[in-house]
Scaffold this active site. Sequence first.
Site, mmCIF file in Angstrom:
data_model
loop_
_atom_site.group_PDB
_atom_site.id
_atom_site.type_symbol
_atom_site.label_atom_id
_atom_site.label_comp_id
_atom_site.label_asym_id
_atom_site.label_seq_id
_atom_site.Cartn_x
_atom_site.Cartn_y
_atom_site.Cartn_z
ATOM 1 N N ASP A 61 0.849 -1.181 0.000
ATOM 2 C CA ASP A 61 0.000 0.000 0.000
ATOM 3 C C ASP A 61 0.889 1.237 0.000
ATOM 4 O O ASP A 61 1.491 1.580 1.028
ATOM 5 C CB ASP A 61 -0.902 0.002 1.232
ATOM 6 C CG ASP A 61 -1.923 1.133 1.211
ATOM 7 O OD1 ASP A 61 -1.747 2.078 0.414
ATOM 8 O OD2 ASP A 61 -2.888 1.063 1.983
ATOM 9 N N ARG A 86 -5.704 7.992 -12.797
ATOM 10 C CA ARG A 86 -6.053 9.335 -13.233
ATOM 11 C C ARG A 86 -4.829 10.242 -13.092
ATOM 12 O O ARG A 86 -4.028 10.068 -12.168
ATOM 13 C CB ARG A 86 -7.216 9.866 -12.391
ATOM 14 C CG ARG A 86 -7.974 11.029 -13.041
ATOM 15 C CD ARG A 86 -9.147 11.481 -12.206
ATOM 16 N NE ARG A 86 -10.172 10.448 -12.051
ATOM 17 C CZ ARG A 86 -11.444 10.704 -11.786
ATOM 18 N NH1 ARG A 86 -11.847 11.962 -11.633
ATOM 19 N NH2 ARG A 86 -12.313 9.723 -11.639
ATOM 20 N N HIS A 127 -15.305 6.160 -19.608
ATOM 21 C CA HIS A 127 -15.106 4.765 -19.975
ATOM 22 C C HIS A 127 -14.922 4.679 -21.481
ATOM 23 O O HIS A 127 -15.100 5.652 -22.214
ATOM 24 C CB HIS A 127 -16.269 3.892 -19.509
ATOM 25 C CG HIS A 127 -16.106 3.402 -18.101
ATOM 26 N ND1 HIS A 127 -15.041 2.629 -17.702
ATOM 27 C CD2 HIS A 127 -16.872 3.586 -16.991
ATOM 28 C CE1 HIS A 127 -15.157 2.343 -16.411
ATOM 29 N NE2 HIS A 127 -16.255 2.921 -15.947
ATOM 30 N N ASN A 130 -17.097 6.518 -23.951
ATOM 31 C CA ASN A 130 -16.953 7.974 -23.981
ATOM 32 C C ASN A 130 -15.719 8.398 -24.772
ATOM 33 O O ASN A 130 -15.765 9.356 -25.550
ATOM 34 C CB ASN A 130 -16.858 8.527 -22.563
ATOM 35 C CG ASN A 130 -17.920 7.982 -21.640
ATOM 36 O OD1 ASN A 130 -17.610 7.423 -20.594
ATOM 37 N ND2 ASN A 130 -19.186 8.107 -22.015
ATOM 38 N N TYR A 131 -14.613 7.690 -24.554
ATOM 39 C CA TYR A 131 -13.381 8.033 -25.268
ATOM 40 C C TYR A 131 -13.553 7.820 -26.768
ATOM 41 O O TYR A 131 -13.064 8.603 -27.589
ATOM 42 C CB TYR A 131 -12.220 7.183 -24.756
ATOM 43 C CG TYR A 131 -12.098 7.140 -23.247
ATOM 44 C CD1 TYR A 131 -12.273 8.292 -22.480
ATOM 45 C CD2 TYR A 131 -11.826 5.953 -22.577
ATOM 46 C CE1 TYR A 131 -12.180 8.254 -21.100
ATOM 47 C CE2 TYR A 131 -11.721 5.903 -21.202
ATOM 48 C CZ TYR A 131 -11.909 7.056 -20.468
ATOM 49 O OH TYR A 131 -11.819 7.004 -19.096
ATOM 50 N N ASP A 157 -10.469 0.666 -25.434
ATOM 51 C CA ASP A 157 -9.562 0.212 -24.378
ATOM 52 C C ASP A 157 -8.419 -0.634 -24.906
ATOM 53 O O ASP A 157 -7.238 -0.380 -24.610
ATOM 54 C CB ASP A 157 -10.334 -0.615 -23.347
ATOM 55 C CG ASP A 157 -11.066 0.255 -22.333
ATOM 56 O OD1 ASP A 157 -10.933 1.490 -22.397
ATOM 57 O OD2 ASP A 157 -11.775 -0.300 -21.490
#
Length: 375
Positions: A61, A86, A127, A130-131, A157
């Site tokens: 982590d 992001r 997602h 949309n792209y 993708d």
Amino acid sequence: MAGPLAGVKVVEMNAIGPAPFATMLLADMGAEVIRIDRQQSGFLNGDDSVIGRGRRSLVIDPRKPGATDVLLRLIDGADVLIEGFRPGVMERLGLGPEVCIARNPRLVYGRMTGWGQSGPLAQTAGHDLNYLAITGALHAMGHADRPPTPPLHLVGDMGGGAMFLAFGVVCALLEARRSGQGQVVDAAICDGAALLSTMYYEFKQGGQWTDRGENIFDGGAPFYGCYTCADGGFISIGSIEPQFYQQLLTLCQIDDPLFKNQWDRSLWPAQREKLQALFATRTRDQWCALLEGSDVCFAPVLDFSEAPAYAHSQARGAFMDSDGVSHPAPAPRLSRTPAQAGSKASNGQHSEEILRELGLDAAAIAALRETGAIA
């Protein structure tokens, strides 16, 4: 036999979407990949997934004390870092490209996003659909009398994202071997999907592309599309070239004058209606017996359960089996250093092994457990 990327060391910050698929391609080609996992599996590509093949797994982590130092030590010895978060997430973790490349000047830093690292939408969620929507490609898909049809996420993708990320990483690796300098690969799905549409932009500018559902490759042409058979199965026809179109007419015994002019678009709706009626008279297997192996440009439309058993795929070894799961084998085929699919790793399976390779002793590993940095 070692693959063509043998000796290349990759650190993958596990995420969802195309980044893990791009890393799978590198691993298939022989790269040594260490996947940085969270303690819980990610959606669709978590613990023991097929796309996760060919990696070792370290669960750590990066938000916990001591974790960033361990990851930086790992990145110091890597050739490639791949992340799919992001924009800004890696920087907030202290693992941004400025920090990593300053420590490891030859590092290729691969970044996978939908909108890219810059631009007004860079920080916005999205997602595949949309792209793809902003590239022009989605508008061209589907039937004329309804909204565009969402395609599988192969175009965005996987094609516009993962493939371009893998391509960019390998390009940057080749350049780094010459210059000794790494760089950032900013792979955006919207960029890659737009580039995949290059030929269609050429068609459009040349007056060869009209409205959706009225063109050769979008189902508008009767000689390029899918048809329903008598048993409910489907076949695909791609008889674009005149000689292939003529063979379609000959084998199907079509002598209707309606079909003499292949390129008269005003006749296409009527031609399609008659072809649909014809193909509905026989089963899919019967059409295979007549047309398969000819130059009609024909193939049965197989589902995911049928495809691995198809004779051509069997002959090429296009699919493989792992723990009872049938999935595609690595591609493309290299004659001297072929790709090979590695085994799947459970999250954290190699954590202690990797930490010891970094030089951490038992006390240091125990301290990381104490802080919750590792499970």
